[in-house]
Scaffold this motif. Sequence first.
Motif, mmCIF file in Angstrom:
data_model
loop_
_atom_site.group_PDB
_atom_site.id
_atom_site.type_symbol
_atom_site.label_atom_id
_atom_site.label_comp_id
_atom_site.label_asym_id
_atom_site.label_seq_id
_atom_site.Cartn_x
_atom_site.Cartn_y
_atom_site.Cartn_z
ATOM 1 N N SER A 31 0.834 -1.179 -0.065
ATOM 2 C CA SER A 31 -0.213 0.014 0.120
ATOM 3 C C SER A 31 0.721 1.432 -0.045
ATOM 4 N N LEU A 32 2.016 1.091 0.335
ATOM 5 C CA LEU A 32 3.001 2.429 0.502
ATOM 6 C C LEU A 32 4.259 2.105 -0.510
ATOM 7 N N LEU A 33 4.214 1.051 -1.335
ATOM 8 C CA LEU A 33 5.349 0.865 -2.186
ATOM 9 C C LEU A 33 5.390 1.684 -3.560
ATOM 10 N N PRO A 34 6.363 2.311 -3.776
ATOM 11 C CA PRO A 34 6.461 3.248 -4.943
ATOM 12 C C PRO A 34 5.801 2.217 -6.195
ATOM 13 N N ALA A 35 5.437 3.116 -7.051
ATOM 14 C CA ALA A 35 4.606 2.837 -8.296
ATOM 15 C C ALA A 35 3.578 1.894 -7.864
ATOM 16 N N PHE A 36 3.802 0.914 -7.027
ATOM 17 C CA PHE A 36 2.265 0.173 -6.687
ATOM 18 C C PHE A 36 1.496 0.538 -5.721
ATOM 19 N N GLU A 38 0.601 3.981 -5.362
ATOM 20 C CA GLU A 38 0.318 5.320 -5.709
ATOM 21 C C GLU A 38 -1.138 5.620 -5.503
ATOM 22 N N SER A 39 -1.516 6.946 -5.141
ATOM 23 C CA SER A 39 -3.184 7.052 -4.985
ATOM 24 C C SER A 39 -3.871 6.669 -6.394
ATOM 25 N N SER A 40 -3.183 6.851 -7.537
ATOM 26 C CA SER A 40 -3.881 6.761 -8.712
ATOM 27 C C SER A 40 -4.027 5.485 -8.723
ATOM 28 N N VAL A 41 -3.622 4.497 -8.256
ATOM 29 C CA VAL A 41 -3.744 2.947 -8.389
ATOM 30 C C VAL A 41 -4.948 2.537 -7.877
ATOM 31 N N PRO A 42 -5.978 1.779 -8.447
ATOM 32 C CA PRO A 42 -7.133 1.557 -7.681
ATOM 33 C C PRO A 42 -7.013 0.559 -6.829
ATOM 34 N N ALA A 43 -7.712 0.524 -5.749
ATOM 35 C CA ALA A 43 -7.551 -0.268 -4.555
ATOM 36 C C ALA A 43 -7.524 -2.056 -4.822
ATOM 37 N N PHE A 94 11.530 7.778 -0.398
ATOM 38 C CA PHE A 94 12.314 8.061 -1.606
ATOM 39 C C PHE A 94 11.462 8.841 -2.511
ATOM 40 N N VAL A 95 10.112 8.585 -2.528
ATOM 41 C CA VAL A 95 9.200 9.282 -3.511
ATOM 42 C C VAL A 95 9.072 10.712 -3.139
ATOM 43 N N LEU A 96 8.729 10.834 -1.689
ATOM 44 C CA LEU A 96 8.859 12.116 -1.212
ATOM 45 C C LEU A 96 9.990 12.960 -1.496
ATOM 46 N N THR A 131 9.137 12.811 -10.387
ATOM 47 C CA THR A 131 8.661 11.564 -9.911
ATOM 48 C C THR A 131 8.090 10.427 -10.734
ATOM 49 N N LEU A 132 7.366 11.069 -11.634
ATOM 50 C CA LEU A 132 6.917 9.949 -12.801
ATOM 51 C C LEU A 132 8.209 9.136 -13.544
ATOM 52 N N ALA A 133 9.203 10.227 -13.733
ATOM 53 C CA ALA A 133 10.282 9.493 -14.299
ATOM 54 C C ALA A 133 11.131 8.474 -13.319
ATOM 55 N N GLY A 134 11.126 8.843 -12.161
ATOM 56 C CA GLY A 134 11.831 7.974 -11.185
ATOM 57 C C GLY A 134 10.868 6.599 -10.921
ATOM 58 N N LEU A 135 9.646 6.889 -10.740
ATOM 59 C CA LEU A 135 8.895 5.574 -10.517
ATOM 60 C C LEU A 135 8.994 4.708 -11.832
ATOM 61 N N ALA A 136 8.965 5.292 -13.036
ATOM 62 C CA ALA A 136 9.156 4.328 -14.245
ATOM 63 C C ALA A 136 10.492 3.785 -14.413
#
Length: 255
Positions: A31-36, A38-43, A94-96, A131-136
């Motif tokens: 639930s807190l993992l980067p990329a997985f 994210e708030s935009s990812v559905p529950a 790290f995302v922060l 952030t988007l580039a780092g997650l990708a």
Amino acid sequence: MITLPPELLSQLGIGLWHLFAVFLRVSALVSLLPAFGESSVPARVKLGCAGAFTLVVAPAIHPPDVAPSVLSMARLVGTEILVGMALGMGLRLFVLALQTAGSIAAQSTSLSQLLGGAAVDPVPAMGYLLTLAGLALSVLLGLHIRAAQFLIHSYTLFPMGLAPAAPDLSQWGVLQISRSFGLAFALATPFVIASLIYNLALGVINRAMPQLMVAFVGAPAITFAGLFLLFAGAPLILSVWADALFSFIFNPIGM
């Protein structure tokens, strides 16, 4: 009617109890993992990812030695969720750090209001881009594999059912937060240096020619310098960030 032997029912109960115990820590971390996480990812997608990670991690973990009673279940639920959230917060920082670095860079180069109200969170465009580039980049470098290894190794550091000591956990949390802000400032250092040089030059020009509107002359220059630094420095910024992220995954309690 088909009846199952008692031995098979016992084994099924132990297996389900094992999966449930692993799922508690895995779901809290995912639930807190980067990329997985994210708030935009559905529950539902997060739940599916947590189930997939559980199936990967569970065979490598020894089943819990506690009996499945109400008291032991309550203790296990609290302990595993606490450990999973603590480790997940360490990764989320790290995302922060990327978002903070983008905010510092945008404030330094007068680009903080670009697309200011178009996003969900009040983060400048530089922060969203980094952030988007780092997650990708982290996903391309195998974040899902490293996350599974991280979860498996976490049971060596924090055995199942044993809560970490509160002083150690608080000291570790303060260290991770200070490291996150230090990393953010280090990533934004080129923009801060460019802003310092720009403001010094602007002050010298203003003293030499007071009648010249130096702000109108210098604003395009600092905007161009900020965009150029972002274009030229983004690969280095993201590589430093990725190295720091995977170093934490390999050694989450190291200095």
